[in-house]
Motif scaffolding. Structure first.
Motif, short mmCIF file in Angstrom:
data_model
loop_
_atom_site.label_atom_id
_atom_site.label_comp_id
_atom_site.label_asym_id
_atom_site.label_seq_id
_atom_site.Cartn_x
_atom_site.Cartn_y
_atom_site.Cartn_z
N SER A 136 0.85 -1.20 0.00
CA SER A 136 0.00 0.00 0.00
C SER A 136 0.88 1.24 0.00
CB SER A 136 -0.92 0.02 1.23
OG SER A 136 -1.63 -1.20 1.36
N ARG A 137 0.24 2.35 -0.33
CA ARG A 137 0.97 3.62 -0.43
C ARG A 137 1.34 4.19 0.94
NH1 ARG A 137 1.24 6.55 -4.91
NH2 ARG A 137 -0.46 5.31 -5.81
N TYR A 138 0.57 3.83 1.97
CA TYR A 138 0.77 4.42 3.29
C TYR A 138 1.00 3.31 4.32
CZ TYR A 138 -1.36 8.34 0.83
OH TYR A 138 -1.64 9.32 -0.09
N GLY A 139 1.78 3.64 5.36
CA GLY A 139 2.08 2.68 6.40
C GLY A 139 0.91 2.47 7.35
N LEU A 140 1.07 1.47 8.22
CA LEU A 140 -0.01 1.12 9.14
C LEU A 140 0.54 0.93 10.56
CD1 LEU A 140 -2.12 -1.28 6.91
CD2 LEU A 140 -2.83 0.94 7.79
N GLY A 141 1.18 1.96 11.05
CA GLY A 141 1.56 2.02 12.45
C GLY A 141 2.52 0.96 12.93
N GLY A 142 3.30 0.37 12.05
CA GLY A 142 4.30 -0.61 12.46
C GLY A 142 3.78 -2.02 12.65
N LEU A 143 2.48 -2.24 12.51
CA LEU A 143 1.94 -3.60 12.67
C LEU A 143 2.11 -4.42 11.39
CD1 LEU A 143 -1.33 -3.15 14.76
CD2 LEU A 143 0.92 -3.92 15.50
N TYR A 144 2.36 -3.75 10.27
CA TYR A 144 2.52 -4.42 8.98
C TYR A 144 3.82 -3.94 8.32
CZ TYR A 144 -2.36 -5.74 9.50
OH TYR A 144 -3.53 -6.27 9.98
N GLU A 145 4.58 -4.87 7.78
CA GLU A 145 5.82 -4.51 7.10
C GLU A 145 5.49 -4.01 5.69
OE1 GLU A 145 9.90 -6.62 5.40
OE2 GLU A 145 8.58 -7.71 6.78
N PRO A 146 5.94 -2.81 5.33
CA PRO A 146 5.68 -2.31 3.97
C PRO A 146 6.40 -3.17 2.94
CG PRO A 146 6.36 -0.54 5.45
CD PRO A 146 6.62 -1.82 6.17
N ALA A 147 5.68 -3.55 1.88
CA ALA A 147 6.26 -4.38 0.83
C ALA A 147 6.26 -3.66 -0.51
CB ALA A 147 5.49 -5.70 0.71
N TRP A 148 5.99 -2.37 -0.49
CA TRP A 148 5.93 -1.59 -1.73
C TRP A 148 6.32 -0.16 -1.43
CZ3 TRP A 148 1.42 1.50 -3.84
CH2 TRP A 148 1.62 1.84 -5.19
N GLU A 149 7.12 0.44 -2.30
CA GLU A 149 7.62 1.79 -2.07
C GLU A 149 6.78 2.85 -2.78
OE1 GLU A 149 11.70 1.83 -3.18
OE2 GLU A 149 12.33 0.50 -1.54
N GLY A 150 5.72 2.45 -3.42
CA GLY A 150 4.86 3.40 -4.11
C GLY A 150 5.09 3.38 -5.61
N GLY A 151 4.17 3.96 -6.33
CA GLY A 151 4.24 3.98 -7.78
C GLY A 151 2.85 4.01 -8.37
N SER A 152 2.72 3.52 -9.58
CA SER A 152 1.44 3.54 -10.26
C SER A 152 0.53 2.42 -9.76
CB SER A 152 1.64 3.39 -11.77
OG SER A 152 2.11 2.08 -12.07
N ASP A 153 -0.74 2.51 -10.15
CA ASP A 153 -1.70 1.48 -9.80
C ASP A 153 -1.29 0.13 -10.35
OD1 ASP A 153 -4.34 0.81 -8.65
OD2 ASP A 153 -4.88 0.41 -10.72
N ASP A 154 -0.83 0.10 -11.59
CA ASP A 154 -0.38 -1.16 -12.21
C ASP A 154 0.81 -1.74 -11.45
OD1 ASP A 154 -2.32 -1.09 -14.16
OD2 ASP A 154 -1.04 -0.13 -15.66
N GLU A 155 1.72 -0.87 -11.02
CA GLU A 155 2.90 -1.35 -10.29
C GLU A 155 2.51 -1.93 -8.93
OE1 GLU A 155 6.27 1.73 -12.11
OE2 GLU A 155 5.07 2.30 -10.36
N GLN A 156 1.49 -1.39 -8.33
CA GLN A 156 1.03 -1.93 -7.05
C GLN A 156 0.53 -3.36 -7.23
OE1 GLN A 156 -2.27 0.16 -5.26
NE2 GLN A 156 -1.89 -0.72 -3.23
N TRP A 157 -0.28 -3.60 -8.24
CA TRP A 157 -0.79 -4.94 -8.47
C TRP A 157 0.32 -5.90 -8.88
CZ3 TRP A 157 -5.36 -6.66 -6.96
CH2 TRP A 157 -6.36 -5.72 -6.69
N GLU A 158 1.28 -5.42 -9.64
CA GLU A 158 2.42 -6.26 -10.02
C GLU A 158 3.23 -6.65 -8.79
OE1 GLU A 158 4.56 -3.94 -12.83
OE2 GLU A 158 3.02 -4.08 -14.39
N ARG A 159 3.40 -5.70 -7.88
CA ARG A 159 4.14 -6.00 -6.65
C ARG A 159 3.39 -7.01 -5.79
NH1 ARG A 159 8.14 -7.79 -4.08
NH2 ARG A 159 8.42 -6.98 -1.96
#
Length: 315
Positions: A125-148
Motif C-alpha cells: 500500500s501507499r501508506y504505512g499502518l503504524g508498524g503492525l505491517y511490514e511495507p512491501a511496496w515503495e509506491g508507484g502507479s496502480d499497475d505497479e502496485q498490483w504487479e508488486r
C-alpha cells in the motif's frame, strides 16, 4: 444457506438480557435523583488515550489469535484488499488506531510461515499502518502496485489463498467485483486457481474474543446498563407525560455526552396488560406512546467502545 452461527452474535455483541425491573422503583428513583447512577458509571477515557488500549488488544489478536484461525480454516495466505470509502467489513478490525478508512487501494497480506515463525504481516500500500505491517511496496502507479502484490505472492508460493468473497455471509464478502477481477488478472491462471473463499476465517476472526478483550467487557456493559438504569428512572420519566421516543432519544444523547458511539438507534417500547402479542415475535410492545404507571418498559441499545460492541436488552 447455512444457519447463522450463534457464537457470532454472542461474541460480537455480548447481549445482556435481564429480569424485569419496575419502571418506577422508589430506590432507583432516589438514586437517580441524587446522581448516583451517573457517579457509578466507569470512566470513559478520551479518544487519544483509547489508541493505546485498542492497539494493544489488536496486536495480541494478530500475534496470538490469527495464526491458529488461519490453520483451522486451512488458509496459507489471506488477502484483504479494499478501496478508500468502500472498506471490507473486516478491514477496520485489522488495522491500528487511529485509522478510519483504507487509503486509496490498501492491500493487507497475511502469510502463515508455520508454527515456529508465525504469520507474516505485509502491506502492499501507499501508506504505512503504524508498524503492525511490514511495507512491501515503495509506491508507484496502480499497475505497479498490483504487479508488486503478485510478486509477493509468487515469492511465498501459498497453496491456498483466502480472499473475502462469500455467497452467504456479508462479513466474508468484502472484496468488490472490480478488485476481484483485477486480482485475477494480476495473478494469472496458475495462482488464481489457488484462490478460495475466506468466509470462515472472516467469521472466526470477528466472532472470537481474547482474554484481554473479555477483561474490558464488564466496564463496557456497565456503561450500557448504567445509562438504561438512568433512563428508566423518575429522573427521566414522568408517567402520563414522557413518551417512549423521549426515552430513546435521551439514551442516544446520553451516550453522545459520554463520548460513546452507538451502532443502531436505541429502541424503547411499552408492554401493557391486554395488549395483543404478534405471533412469532420474541418481544412485543408499542413505541411512540406515552408511558403510563404500570407499564413494563423494554429497550434495546448498542454502544461501541474500544472497538468492542454491546447489544443490551433490558425490561
Amino acid at each position: 444457506m447455512p444457519a447463522t452461527p450463534l457464537r457470532l452474535r454472542l461474541a460480537l455483541l455480548v447481549p445482556a438480557l435481564l429480569l424485569a425491573l419496575p419502571v418506577l422503583s422508589p430506590a432507583l428513583a432516589e438514586e437517580a435523583d441524587q446522581g448516583r447512577v451517573i457517579d457509578r458509571l466507569p470512566q470513559v477515557i478520551p479518544h487519544r488515550q483509547r489508541v493505546e488500549a485498542v492497539n494493544r488488544m489488536l496486536t495480541d489478536r494478530l500475534d496470538n489469535l490469527l495464526p491458529g484461525l488461519m490453520r483451522e480454516t486451512g488458509i496459507d495466505m489471506w488477502l484483504v484488499i479494499n478501496r478508500e470509502y468502500m472498506e471490507d467489513p473486516v478491514y477496520l478490525t485489522l488495522v491500528p488506531e487511529p485509522v478510519f478508512a483504507a487509503r486509496r487501494t490498501t492491500m493487507l497480506v497475511f502469510f502463515d510461515r508455520g508454527p515456529d515463525e508465525g504469520v507474516e504481516r505485509l502491506t502492499v500500500s501507499r501508506y504505512g499502518l503504524g508498524g503492525l505491517y511490514e511495507p512491501a511496496w515503495e509506491g508507484g502507479s496502480d499497475d505497479e502496485q498490483w504487479e508488486r502484490l503478485a510478486q509477493v505472492i509468487r515469492e511465498r508460493g501459498p497453496r491456498r489463498i483466502g480472499i473475502d468473497i462469500s455467497r452467504d455471509w456479508a462479513f466474508g464478502d468484502g472484496l468488490s467485483a472490480g478488485l476481484h477481477e483485477r486480482l485475477r488478472q494480476a495473478l494469472g491462471g496458475k495462482l488464481s486457481s489457488r484462490l478460495i473463499s475466506a468466509e470462515a476465517l472472516c467469521i472466526r476472526w470477528l466472532e472470537s474474543r481474547t482474554a484481554m478483550e473479555l477483561e474490558a467487557y464488564p466496564d463496557i456493559v456497565a456503561l450500557a446498563r448504567g445509562v438504561i438504569e438512568e433512563a428508566f428512572s423518575n429522573r427521566v420519566i414522568t408517567p402520563g407525560v414522557t413518551t417512549t421516543d423521549d426515552v430513546a432519544w435521551y439514551i442516544r444523547q446520553r451516550y453522545e455526552d459520554l463520548g460513546l458511539d452507538i451502532w443502531f438507534m436505541p429502541y424503547v417500547n411499552v408492554q401493557r396488560r391486554g395488549d395483543e402479542v404478534e405471533p412469532g415475535t420474541a418481544f412485543y410492545g408499542a413505541s411512540g406512546v406515552v408511558i403510563q404507571r404500570g407499564d413494563v418498559l423494554h429497550t434495546d441499545v448498542g454502544i461501541d467502545y474500544l472497538r468492542l460492541a454491546t447489544d443490551t436488552q433490558e425490561m
